[in-house]
Write a protein that holds these residues in place. Structure first.
Motif, PDB file in Angstrom:
ATOM      1  N   THR A 187      -3.858   6.106   7.569  1.00  0.00           N
ATOM      2  CA  THR A 187      -3.244   4.890   7.237  1.00  0.00           C
ATOM      3  C   THR A 187      -2.160   4.763   5.754  1.00  0.00           C
ATOM      4  O   THR A 187      -1.490   6.128   5.825  1.00  0.00           O
ATOM      5  CB  THR A 187      -3.937   4.426   5.840  1.00  0.00           C
ATOM      6  N   THR A 188      -1.644   3.896   5.766  1.00  0.00           N
ATOM      7  CA  THR A 188      -0.011   4.179   5.150  1.00  0.00           C
ATOM      8  C   THR A 188      -0.393   4.712   3.692  1.00  0.00           C
ATOM      9  O   THR A 188       0.867   5.970   3.772  1.00  0.00           O
ATOM     10  CB  THR A 188       0.223   2.925   4.420  1.00  0.00           C
ATOM     11  N   ALA A 189      -1.787   4.596   3.291  1.00  0.00           N
ATOM     12  CA  ALA A 189      -1.596   5.887   2.452  1.00  0.00           C
ATOM     13  C   ALA A 189      -1.226   7.410   2.426  1.00  0.00           C
ATOM     14  O   ALA A 189      -1.159   8.313   1.851  1.00  0.00           O
ATOM     15  CB  ALA A 189      -2.266   5.172   1.366  1.00  0.00           C
ATOM     16  N   GLN A 190      -2.506   8.038   3.933  1.00  0.00           N
ATOM     17  CA  GLN A 190      -2.363   8.878   3.898  1.00  0.00           C
ATOM     18  C   GLN A 190      -1.682   9.532   4.205  1.00  0.00           C
ATOM     19  O   GLN A 190      -0.581  10.368   3.568  1.00  0.00           O
ATOM     20  CB  GLN A 190      -3.599   9.371   4.953  1.00  0.00           C
ATOM     21  N   LYS A 191      -0.309   8.796   5.024  1.00  0.00           N
ATOM     22  CA  LYS A 191       0.771   8.993   6.015  1.00  0.00           C
ATOM     23  C   LYS A 191       1.509   9.527   4.160  1.00  0.00           C
ATOM     24  O   LYS A 191       2.477  10.809   4.262  1.00  0.00           O
ATOM     25  CB  LYS A 191       1.398   7.831   6.778  1.00  0.00           C
ATOM     26  N   LYS A 192       1.221   8.724   3.421  1.00  0.00           N
ATOM     27  CA  LYS A 192       2.165   8.979   1.789  1.00  0.00           C
ATOM     28  C   LYS A 192       2.058  10.317   1.095  1.00  0.00           C
ATOM     29  O   LYS A 192       3.059  11.257   0.797  1.00  0.00           O
ATOM     30  CB  LYS A 192       1.898   7.672   1.068  1.00  0.00           C
ATOM     31  N   MET A 193       0.825   9.892   1.644  1.00  0.00           N
ATOM     32  CA  MET A 193       0.268  11.169   0.626  1.00  0.00           C
ATOM     33  C   MET A 193       0.820  12.842   1.100  1.00  0.00           C
ATOM     34  O   MET A 193       1.047  13.818   0.737  1.00  0.00           O
ATOM     35  CB  MET A 193      -1.292  11.822   0.799  1.00  0.00           C
ATOM     36  N   ALA A 194       0.596  12.892   3.218  1.00  0.00           N
ATOM     37  CA  ALA A 194       1.399  14.013   3.464  1.00  0.00           C
ATOM     38  C   ALA A 194       2.845  14.389   3.468  1.00  0.00           C
ATOM     39  O   ALA A 194       3.538  15.009   3.226  1.00  0.00           O
ATOM     40  CB  ALA A 194       1.372  13.614   5.224  1.00  0.00           C
ATOM     41  N   GLN A 195       3.469  13.235   3.021  1.00  0.00           N
ATOM     42  CA  GLN A 195       5.069  13.473   2.937  1.00  0.00           C
ATOM     43  C   GLN A 195       4.738  13.883   1.639  1.00  0.00           C
ATOM     44  O   GLN A 195       6.201  14.544   1.779  1.00  0.00           O
ATOM     45  CB  GLN A 195       5.734  11.861   3.223  1.00  0.00           C
ATOM     46  N   ASP A 196       4.334  13.903   0.520  1.00  0.00           N
ATOM     47  CA  ASP A 196       4.737  13.683  -0.791  1.00  0.00           C
ATOM     48  C   ASP A 196       4.146  15.360  -0.921  1.00  0.00           C
ATOM     49  O   ASP A 196       4.927  15.552  -1.359  1.00  0.00           O
ATOM     50  CB  ASP A 196       3.763  12.725  -1.606  1.00  0.00           C
ATOM     51  N   ALA A 197       3.513  15.612  -0.116  1.00  0.00           N
ATOM     52  CA  ALA A 197       3.202  16.931   0.190  1.00  0.00           C
ATOM     53  C   ALA A 197       3.991  17.865   0.368  1.00  0.00           C
ATOM     54  O   ALA A 197       4.334  19.057   0.206  1.00  0.00           O
ATOM     55  CB  ALA A 197       1.436  17.107   0.960  1.00  0.00           C
ATOM     56  N   LEU A 198       4.413  17.483   1.502  1.00  0.00           N
ATOM     57  CA  LEU A 198       5.664  18.403   2.500  1.00  0.00           C
ATOM     58  C   LEU A 198       6.641  18.075   1.365  1.00  0.00           C
ATOM     59  O   LEU A 198       7.206  18.820   1.482  1.00  0.00           O
ATOM     60  CB  LEU A 198       6.259  17.200   3.826  1.00  0.00           C
ATOM     61  N   ASN A 199       7.067  17.355   0.381  1.00  0.00           N
ATOM     62  CA  ASN A 199       8.134  17.191  -0.297  1.00  0.00           C
ATOM     63  C   ASN A 199       8.514  18.473  -1.512  1.00  0.00           C
ATOM     64  O   ASN A 199       9.106  18.064  -2.057  1.00  0.00           O
ATOM     65  CB  ASN A 199       8.492  15.607  -1.139  1.00  0.00           C
ATOM     66  N   ARG A 200       6.551  18.155  -1.735  1.00  0.00           N
ATOM     67  CA  ARG A 200       6.782  18.945  -2.782  1.00  0.00           C
ATOM     68  C   ARG A 200       6.440  20.723  -2.705  1.00  0.00           C
ATOM     69  O   ARG A 200       6.790  21.795  -3.221  1.00  0.00           O
ATOM     70  CB  ARG A 200       5.404  18.724  -3.554  1.00  0.00           C
TER      71      ARG A 200
END
Ligand code: FAQ
Length: 325
Positions: A187-200
């Motif tokens: 979902t959009t929320a899951q993709k956002k979580m993946a991106q946030d984890a990559l960012n951190r």
């Protein structure tokens, strides 16, 4: 300080023995525990292998934190197996360090009182399930990049330990990639979580390779002794070159606006991490340093009765054997 100690000890070694030793290293021979070795070589290995072992053990904490919260039974089982593998890696590495004349208890005490380090990466928190994907993809990915060449390191027990560790680490990296893929395609929320984890996790992962070559105190001597096979910057570059296409395939963006493919060098140009943050973290001031060391100290104290019991049992068996002789 350590570098100074090594230099002064190296100069105390018999020059003839040093020349023969270096010739063995240069010809690709493995050094084994009972062979003569310069004191600096032995100490550098204890420092590196010990730090590596501690990293595997402390590295269980950020992931162990997610075992009960993994989203499915299958994910729990996979994560549990991975965390157990890390414990095994710690044990092979403590075993390799022990062949150099230091005990596992001594190494543990040096970790617990801050005389020895563990990898900076484990001082960052794992805030969401996607962080398990980022740890696998980036942290295990960086660990493999560093450790595959170490299979050819000059010290026999270390190089043999690395062969098994690398096989397991490649599964770890793949399970991380798989989590990231599921999240990125979710979902959009899951993709956002993946991106946030990559960012951190991106810049802390780049820091895993150690300071830039100009600031690396140990690289020159460690490479001459083939304790290290590559410089920190060489491995960091290889990691970026390998990981950027993987992130792109997932539809995720590496958080570096300066990232560009450089045709001339055949690799990416990328932004360096904030080195002041790195030095601060290895001094003990990262977000989780206190928590990680407190957890290890507690585990050591809580396990004292088991160690004492095992020692008492061994003493009893020894005494019974002696009495029967
Ligand atoms: N963190 O002169 P250099 C894993 C220190 S395993 C903390 O360049 P060197 C598996 C360094 O000790 C990850 N300290 O040092 C896993 C030295 O300080 P000292 C661990 C760092 O030794 C995955 C000072 O900075 N892997 O993750 C770091 O030649 C997932 C100057 O640096 C290994 O240990 C750092 N990142 O090169 C587990 C691999 N970088 O000791 C669970 C073997 C540098 O003088 C979940 N180790 N320092 O006080 C190595 O290859 C090397 O030791 C380097 C550092 C490359 C780490």
């Amino acid at each position: 300080m350590y570098a100074q100690m090594i230099t002064s000890e190296a100069t105390q070694d018999d020059p003839e023995k040093l020349t023969t030793f270096q010739a063995r290293i240069d010809s690709g021979e493995k050094i084994e525990p009972k062979d003569w070795m310069p004191e600096g070589y032995r100490k550098t290995l204890i420092r590196q292998i010990g730090q590596h072992a501690h990293s595997e053990i402390v590295g269980q904490l950020p992931e162990g934190n997610w075992i009960t919260r993994a989203p499915t039974l299958e994910r729990k089982a996979i994560l549990l197996a991975k965390v157990q593998d890390e414990a095994g890696h710690g044990l092979y590495l403590y075993g390799a360090a022990e062949t150099l004349g230091v005990s596992r208890d001594e190494l543990t005490e040096m970790l617990l009182d801050g005389r020895m380090k563990y990898s900076s990466i484990f001082n960052y928190p794992t805030l969401t399930w996607a962080d398990m994907g980022a740890v696998g993809l980036l942290v295990d990915g960086a660990a493999i990049m560093n450790q595959v060449p170490l299979q050819r390191t000059s010290y026999g027990p270390y190089s043999r330990a690395m062969i098994r560790i690398c096989k397991e680490e490649s599964f770890h990296q793949r399970q991380g990639y798989h989590i990231m893929m599921k999240m990125a395609q979710g979902t959009t929320a899951q993709k956002k979580m993946a991106q946030d984890a990559l960012n951190r996790f991106w810049y802390p992962s780049l820091m895993m390779f150690g300071p830039s070559d100009k600031d690396s105190v140990h690289s020159a001597q460690s490479m001459a002794w083939k304790i290290k096979m590559n410089t920190n910057d060489e491995l960091r570059q290889k990691f970026v070159d390998q990981t950027v296409p993987q992130a792109e395939f997932l539809g995720l963006t590496v958080p570096d606006k300066t990232l560009r493919w450089n045709e001339d060098k055949g690799g990416y140009d990328f932004a360096e991490p904030d080195w002041s943050e790195f030095f601060d973290v290895i001094k003990g001031n990262g977000p989780c340093n206190t928590e990680r060391l407190a957890a290890r100290n507690k585990a050591w104290d809580d396990g004292a009765w088991v160690r004492d019991g095992l020692m008492a049992h061994a003493a009893k068996k020894r005494a019974a054997k002696l009495a029967a002789e």
